[in-house]
Design a protein around this motif. Structure first.
Motif, mmCIF file in Angstrom:
data_model
loop_
_atom_site.group_PDB
_atom_site.id
_atom_site.type_symbol
_atom_site.label_atom_id
_atom_site.label_comp_id
_atom_site.label_asym_id
_atom_site.label_seq_id
_atom_site.Cartn_x
_atom_site.Cartn_y
_atom_site.Cartn_z
ATOM 1 N N ALA A 144 0.821 -1.210 0.000
ATOM 2 C CA ALA A 144 0.000 0.000 0.000
ATOM 3 C C ALA A 144 0.856 1.262 0.000
ATOM 4 N N LEU A 145 2.051 1.183 0.565
ATOM 5 C CA LEU A 145 2.989 2.305 0.547
ATOM 6 C C LEU A 145 3.691 2.453 -0.795
ATOM 7 N N GLY A 146 3.497 1.474 -1.683
ATOM 8 C CA GLY A 146 4.141 1.508 -2.987
ATOM 9 C C GLY A 146 5.518 0.898 -3.019
ATOM 10 N N VAL A 147 5.907 0.200 -1.962
ATOM 11 C CA VAL A 147 7.228 -0.416 -1.885
ATOM 12 C C VAL A 147 7.188 -1.791 -2.553
ATOM 13 N N PRO A 148 8.117 -2.109 -3.453
ATOM 14 C CA PRO A 148 8.155 -3.453 -4.037
ATOM 15 C C PRO A 148 8.285 -4.511 -2.941
ATOM 16 N N THR A 149 7.430 -5.512 -2.979
ATOM 17 C CA THR A 149 7.375 -6.482 -1.885
ATOM 18 C C THR A 149 6.707 -7.768 -2.335
ATOM 19 N N THR A 150 7.037 -8.854 -1.630
ATOM 20 C CA THR A 150 6.192 -10.040 -1.719
ATOM 21 C C THR A 150 4.858 -9.692 -1.059
ATOM 22 N N ARG A 151 3.827 -10.436 -1.403
ATOM 23 C CA ARG A 151 2.495 -10.159 -0.867
ATOM 24 C C ARG A 151 2.062 -11.300 0.050
ATOM 25 N N ALA A 152 1.002 -11.048 0.800
ATOM 26 C CA ALA A 152 0.468 -12.063 1.703
ATOM 27 C C ALA A 152 -1.021 -12.224 1.435
ATOM 28 N N LEU A 153 -1.402 -13.409 1.023
ATOM 29 C CA LEU A 153 -2.795 -13.689 0.676
ATOM 30 C C LEU A 153 -3.639 -13.959 1.905
ATOM 31 N N CYS A 154 -3.094 -14.750 2.820
ATOM 32 C CA CYS A 154 -3.905 -15.156 3.962
ATOM 33 C C CYS A 154 -3.018 -15.685 5.075
ATOM 34 N N LEU A 155 -3.656 -15.856 6.217
ATOM 35 C CA LEU A 155 -2.981 -16.351 7.413
ATOM 36 C C LEU A 155 -3.917 -17.332 8.106
ATOM 37 N N THR A 156 -3.410 -18.532 8.359
ATOM 38 C CA THR A 156 -4.178 -19.530 9.105
ATOM 39 C C THR A 156 -3.428 -19.865 10.385
ATOM 40 N N GLY A 157 -4.160 -20.343 11.378
ATOM 41 C CA GLY A 157 -3.556 -20.671 12.664
ATOM 42 C C GLY A 157 -4.043 -21.995 13.194
ATOM 43 N N SER A 158 -3.434 -22.404 14.310
ATOM 44 C CA SER A 158 -3.751 -23.684 14.939
ATOM 45 C C SER A 158 -3.301 -23.603 16.393
#
Length: 486
Positions: A144-158
Motif C-alpha cells: 500500500a505504501l508503494g514499496v516493491p514487496t512479496t504479498r500475503a494472501l492469507c494467514l491460518t492458525g492452529s
C-alpha cells in the motif's frame, strides 16, 4: 464446489529439475482456522471476494490439502549471513505450492510455516502466530505504501504448540510473488561449482523475468546491472519511509528487487541513523544507515556468483570479466543517490531541482536525529507546516534551529505543496506497538484487530479514524524487541 480447483498452474520453476528443489508435501496444521485474508491480494490473483469460504480453501492454505496442478516443493539455495558464508540453506520453512496464472502474469504461491523440509537444518519448519501476523500485515502495508514487496494472501492458525523463547502456537502465511529467487540461489550453484545448473538458472531467470537481458552482449552482466538498479530503488524507498529490514543476508535478497522475508523488521519511531531493529544483530551490521552499504556488498556477492558465466579461461579473461561485473554493480551507487534525493525532494514538497536540495534534506534529518524526533510523524507534520508549524515544532528540542531550517524550506517549497506531501508522507505505518496489539489479541483468539489494522494500513496516506493509529508510540513500546526468531 471447488471453483478454484481448476486453475492453470504453469509451474515454470519446477521445469528446472531436481537439482533446484525437493518435492514433498506440507505438514499441515491440525484443526486449522482462519486468522485473516487480504482482499487486495485476492484481487491481484483475480480470485472472487469469497474465495476463502469456498470448499477446500482452508485445507489448502493450512497445508492439509492441494488443488489439482499444485506441486509442493522446497528450493535449495545458499548465502552469506551477517557477512559470513553460511553454506547450504534453502526453504527451511517455506513450501512452494506452484505458480498460478493471474491477470497481470504468473504468481508463485508459498506456504511459510508448513513443516520441515530437507533444508530445515535441525529446525522445526514452523512459523509462530506472532511472527506470521507481523509478516502478513507488513507485506500488505508495504504494498500500500508503494514499496516493491512479496504479498500475503492469507494467514491460518492452529493450537499446535511451537517452542521458541517460550511455547507459542503455529501459523501459516501464504505469500506470493512473481518469483522467490534470491541472490543465494545463484551463490549456491556457483559455490558448489555446479556450472551447468548455474547456467540453466540464469537462462531460466532471464527468459521469464528479465527477457530484455537476453540479447545483451553478455546477458549475465546485463542481469546484474538490472538487479543492481532494482535493489537501489528498493533500498531508497526503505530509507525514505524509515523501514529497517533487520536481516539483509544474501539469501534474503530478491532478484526482482522485492522486500523479501519479513523477520526482525521495524519502522523507526524516534529517528536514529544508527537504529538497529534486530535484537540478534549485536554488531549493528544491518542498522538503518548501513542498509545501502549492505545492499552494495550483497551485489558484489552476487557478482562473484555470476562470474563463472563469463569468460574466465585465462587470468586475463577472468580479470576482464570481473571488471565488467563490478561496473554493473557500480550502477547501484548513482541510482541509489538519485532515487534517494528524488524521494527526499518529494517528502519535502520540492519541485524541480536546486543545488541546495541535498543539504536541505540532510539538515532536516540532522535536526530530527538531534531531537530523536519521530520519523513518520515529523514528515507528516512537515506536510502541513506551511499553515500549521506548531505541531512540527513540538517534536524538536532546538526550536530556533528548526525555525531557521523552516525559513530555508519556505523559500524553496511551492505554496501548494501540502497535498503532494500528504500523498507521499504516510500517516500510518506498521509500528511495533500496533503489531503487538494485534498479536496479543490474536493470541487470545480475537483476530478482529488483525483485520482492522489491515484496513488501516491499506490506506496509509489517509488520516485514520482512530488517532491512536497515527500517534506517537506509548512509552512501553520502547521495550519491544524483535530478533531472528521473530
Amino acid at each position: 464446489m471447488k471453483p478454484l480447483d481448476g486453475l492453470h498452474w504453469p509451474n515454470r520453476f519446477a521445469a528446472l529439475g531436481s537439482d533446484f528443489y525437493t518435492e514433498l508435501p506440507a505438514q499441515g496444521l491440525p484443526d486449522p482456522h482462519w486468522v485473516a485474508t487480504s482482499p487486495a491480494c485476492a484481487e491481484l490473483l483475480g480470485w472472487p471476494a469469497d474465495w476463502a469460504a469456498r470448499d477446500g480453501a482452508l485445507g489448502v492454505f493450512s497445508g492439509n490439502a492441494t488443488w489439482s496442478g499444485m506441486r509442493p516443493l522446497a528450493s535449495v539455495y545458499s548465502g552469506h549471513q551477517f557477512g559470513v558464508w553460511a553454506g547450504q540453506l534453502g526453504d527451511g520453512r517455506a513450501l512452494w505450492l506452484g505458480e498460478v496464472d493471474a491477470p497481470a502474469g504468473p504468481l508463485e504461491l508459498q506456504l511459510k510455516g508448513a513443516g520441515m523440509t530437507p533444508y530445515s537444518r535441525r529446525a522445526d519448519g514452523r512459523a509462530v502466530l506472532r511472527s506470521s501476523i507481523r509478516e502478513f500485515l507488513c507485506s500488505e502495508a508495504m504494498a500500500a505504501l508503494g514499496v516493491p514487496t512479496t504479498r500475503a494472501l492469507c494467514l491460518t492458525g492452529s493450537r499446535l504448540p511451537v517452542r521458541r523463547e517460550s511455547i507459542e502456537t503455529a501459523a501459516v502465511v501464504t505469500r506470493l510473488a512473481p518469483s522467490f529467487i534470491r541472490f543465494g540461489h545463484f551463490e549456491h550453484f556457483a559455490h558448489h561449482e555446479q556450472l551447468d545448473a548455474l547456467r540453466r538458472l540464469a537462462g531460466w531467470f532471464i527468459a521469464h523475468h528479465a527477457p530484455e537481458c537476453a540479447d545483451a552482449p553478455e546477458p549475465a552482466v546485463a542481469l546484474l546491472e538490472k538487479v543492481a538498479l532494482q535493489t537501489a530503488d528498493l533500498v531508497a524507498h526503505w530509507q525514505a519511509i524509515g523501514f529497517c529490514h533487520g536481516v539483509m543476508n544474501t539469501d534474503n535478497m530478491s532478484m526482482l528487487g522485492l522486500t523479501l522475508d519479513y523477520g526482525p523488521f521495524g519502522f523507526m519511531d524516534a529517528f536514529d541513523p544508527g537504529h538497529i531493529c534486530n535484537h540478534s544483530d549485536d554488531r549493528g551490521r544491518y542498522a538503518y544507515a548501513r542498509q545501502p552499504g549492505v545492499a552494495f556488498w550483497n551485489l558484489h556477492a552476487l557478482a562473484q556468483a555470476l562470474l563463472p558465466l563469463l569468460p574466465i579461461d585465462t587470468d586475463q579473461a577472468a580479470e576482464a570479466s570481473g571488471e565488467r561485473l563490478l561496473a554493473a554493480v557500480e550502477a547501484f551507487r548513482g541510482r541509489f543517490a538519485s532515487q534517494m534525493l528524488g524521494r527526499m525532494r518529494a517528502k519535502l514538497g520540492l519541485t524541480g531541482e536546486d543545488d541546495g536540495d541535498q543539504a536541505l534534506a540532510d539538515d532536516f534529518l540532522k535536526l530530527m536525529a538531534a531531537s530523536r524526533a519521530d520519523f513518520t510523524i515529523s514528515f507528516r507534520r512537515l506536510s502541513r507546516a506551511l499553515s500549521h508549524p506548531e505541531p512540527l515544532r513540538d517534536l524538536f528540542v532546538d526550536r530556533d534551529a528548526l525555525d531557521a531550517w523552516l525559513a530555508r524550506w519556505r523559500a524553496r517549497v511551492a505554496p501548494d505543496a501540502e497535498a503532494r506531501m500528504l500523498a507521499v508522507n504516510p500517516a500510518v505505518v506498521l509500528r511495533n506497538h500496533l503489531a503487538e496489539g494485534a498479536i496479543q489479541a490474536a493470541q487470545q483468539g480475537d483476530f478482529t484487530e488483525v483485520s482492522r489494522l489491515l484496513k488501516v494500513l491499506s490506506r496509509p496516506f489517509d488520516d485514520p479514524e482512530n488517532p491512536h493509529d497515527a500517534a506517537l508510540p506509548p512509552d512501553w513500546a520502547q521495550g519491544l524487541e524483535v530478533s531472528c526468531s521473530s
